[in-house]
Design a protein around this motif. Sequence first.
Motif, short mmCIF file in Angstrom:
data_model
loop_
_atom_site.label_atom_id
_atom_site.label_comp_id
_atom_site.label_asym_id
_atom_site.label_seq_id
_atom_site.Cartn_x
_atom_site.Cartn_y
_atom_site.Cartn_z
N ASP A 1 13.67 -0.07 1.86
CA ASP A 1 14.21 -1.40 2.07
C ASP A 1 13.69 -1.94 3.40
N LYS A 2 14.02 -3.19 3.74
CA LYS A 2 13.45 -3.81 4.93
C LYS A 2 14.01 -3.22 6.23
N GLU A 3 15.10 -2.45 6.13
CA GLU A 3 15.64 -1.78 7.31
C GLU A 3 14.99 -0.43 7.56
N GLY A 4 14.11 -0.01 6.70
CA GLY A 4 13.41 1.26 6.89
C GLY A 4 14.04 2.43 6.20
N ASN A 5 15.07 2.21 5.37
CA ASN A 5 15.66 3.30 4.60
C ASN A 5 14.78 3.64 3.41
N ARG A 6 14.41 4.89 3.32
CA ARG A 6 13.66 5.31 2.13
C ARG A 6 14.68 5.58 1.03
N LEU A 7 14.70 4.70 0.04
CA LEU A 7 15.72 4.76 -1.00
C LEU A 7 15.43 5.86 -2.01
N TRP A 8 14.15 6.11 -2.28
CA TRP A 8 13.77 7.21 -3.16
C TRP A 8 12.28 7.45 -3.03
N TYR A 9 11.83 8.60 -3.53
CA TYR A 9 10.41 8.85 -3.67
C TYR A 9 10.17 9.66 -4.94
N TYR A 10 8.96 9.54 -5.45
CA TYR A 10 8.58 10.16 -6.71
C TYR A 10 7.42 11.10 -6.44
N GLU A 11 7.56 12.35 -6.82
CA GLU A 11 6.52 13.35 -6.57
C GLU A 11 5.60 13.47 -7.78
N TYR A 12 4.33 13.71 -7.47
CA TYR A 12 3.30 13.79 -8.52
C TYR A 12 2.23 14.78 -8.06
N PRO A 13 1.76 15.65 -8.94
CA PRO A 13 0.79 16.67 -8.53
C PRO A 13 -0.63 16.13 -8.46
N GLY A 14 -0.82 15.09 -7.69
CA GLY A 14 -2.13 14.47 -7.56
C GLY A 14 -2.07 13.34 -6.56
N TYR A 15 -2.77 12.27 -6.84
CA TYR A 15 -2.87 11.14 -5.93
C TYR A 15 -2.20 9.90 -6.53
#
Length: 614
Positions: A462-476
């Motif tokens: 979000d614009k405050e810098g909170n990382r709301l989620w991330y998605y992992e992937y075995p590549g790029y």
Amino acid sequence: MLFVWTLLLSGVVSAVFPADNGNPAVAIREPGQTAGYYVIHWPGNTDSEVFFASEFMGRIQNNSLRIPINESSRHYHRYSIVSGNRTVFSDTLPEAPVSGVYVEVFPRVIQTRLPGPSTNDSVRTYRIYWPDDGVNVYIGGEYGGTITGSLATIEIPGRDIPGHPEYPETISFRYPDNRREQSFSVDIIPEVGGVAEYYLYWSAPFMYPAEPSRTGIHHTLPGPLWADRFDTYNVNFEIASSGNAGVLGTEQNGVARMFSPDGASLWSYYDYGKSTRVAVNADGSLCVIGIRRDAYTRADSAGEVLLADRNGTILWKKELAHGIDCVSISPDGAVILVTFGNTAELLDRTGSMIGSFPVSNYRTVSVSDNGIAGSGTNSIQYFSRNGTQLWSYPVNSWISDISLSFEGISGAAVSNDHVYYFTRDKEITWQRSSESRMAAVSISADGRHLAGASQYRLHYYDKEGNRLWYYEYPGYVNDVALSGDGLVVAASFSPDRAAPNQIVLFDAEGRKLWGYFVEEKNIFLHRVEMSSDGNYIGADAGGTLYFFNRWGNATIIQPMAIPVTTKNLPADNSTKGVSSSFPSRPAPVPAVFPIIATGCIVLMVANQRMGKNE
């Protein structure tokens, strides 16, 4: 009673176990796949005939011929254009398209043939095609022959000595009255014993008019609305924020096109032998075309920039003494940016020069209605619309991508290991370190959300810098795009080891809406673009452009289910990522209870009546 129970059970089962298509509120069309198509392009309405080997395939009408692929045509490797009783052009066919894919085939100006076992290994052979007979041909200023039957075959001694006359720079045509002369540069020199064929009457740029829409590809699983493949290794493209148009440009074979969401070509600009860059303004009314003629050295390359409207009218054309790396245009179409080397030039809507400024990487420039963000040597820079630098902020490494909100009030940038959020008023609001190398970033039109692509992870802030989620992937994760409100996220993924190529669509909570796997071998998904409303998504893989809608080419019969909100996660290293396999959306369970209640009432009434009857 048995009928009542059957009816009730069927209703309960259908409510609890809806069709699993990734979204219980979306119905996918039944399959109606079409065969793949070749689209053979040939300028003019000459009624020329098209042959695959010796098999007649049809006649050119309105500058092109669409040929569906069947088992016999799939095995042909060469096509010819025949006018009257004369073959005026012949070339190899690209690989046959798969079901639902169009392959665009444009005439090549220059073809080469390698030396064969019985060729003369002491000469270089030029076969030069020209429409007028009796015209004298000069190569490197020396007379070589005369056009007869629209062809002149010229052999030049080949001793493989650099600087020797067998390395000419020009091909010239002189008419018998010596009053007309036209010259062309020699772009490809045949090998000793080989042949170079020059079809020079196609060398002038040509604007093709509109063509019909592409046949849709309907899937029971998510897939593209349409796909177009070009005989090139790369397609660059943009989608207008409004979603009513897109533009594409190709490497080396010189095609630029504006298209509608259904794949219909609004127009195609063709200048073979060049590399084209394209950009479109927000409402899809203007397209910038950057042309680069590649030369032996970068310093010798030249180019030009054109502005065309939605109807295919070229509003102006400006020749440049240098090649073009990238073009861009502001959402309102008032500012056009052209980059070459380490310089960016600004032009207005009429093609007049506004200003210029230095850049370190042509991709790291973003143009908005109120300003321009770019990168210097290890710095983020912000410029006014006339190229005046407003501020510069030092960073720890070179910037790999920059994105601006619609009005340029806020923006985001990524370097090798950092994400930055900034405003137009010289304020770096926050920066976050990344566990892996960052490659791309996209900010929503309102500046409230941003997404970053890195090796192994897709990040959402979000614009405050909170990382709301991330998605992992075995590549790029190669690229990422956000809708204007930031509620739809599209990303392209390329493999590492055995992981497949795919494009994936997420919602704002990080839930995977659908994914599409690219079947071509050894092809990497490079870029992804999205319209502001999130309804149209494009992705390129090699020479193919895939075009999707938000629903994975589904027919919407109900509004999409409202996602369940989750608590925002803090932006620190302890943040847990979202699993790469998300659970499906919750079924509309509340709908079960009215059915059960109704069933109970029916049973109670039935029991009471049975009791009375007894």
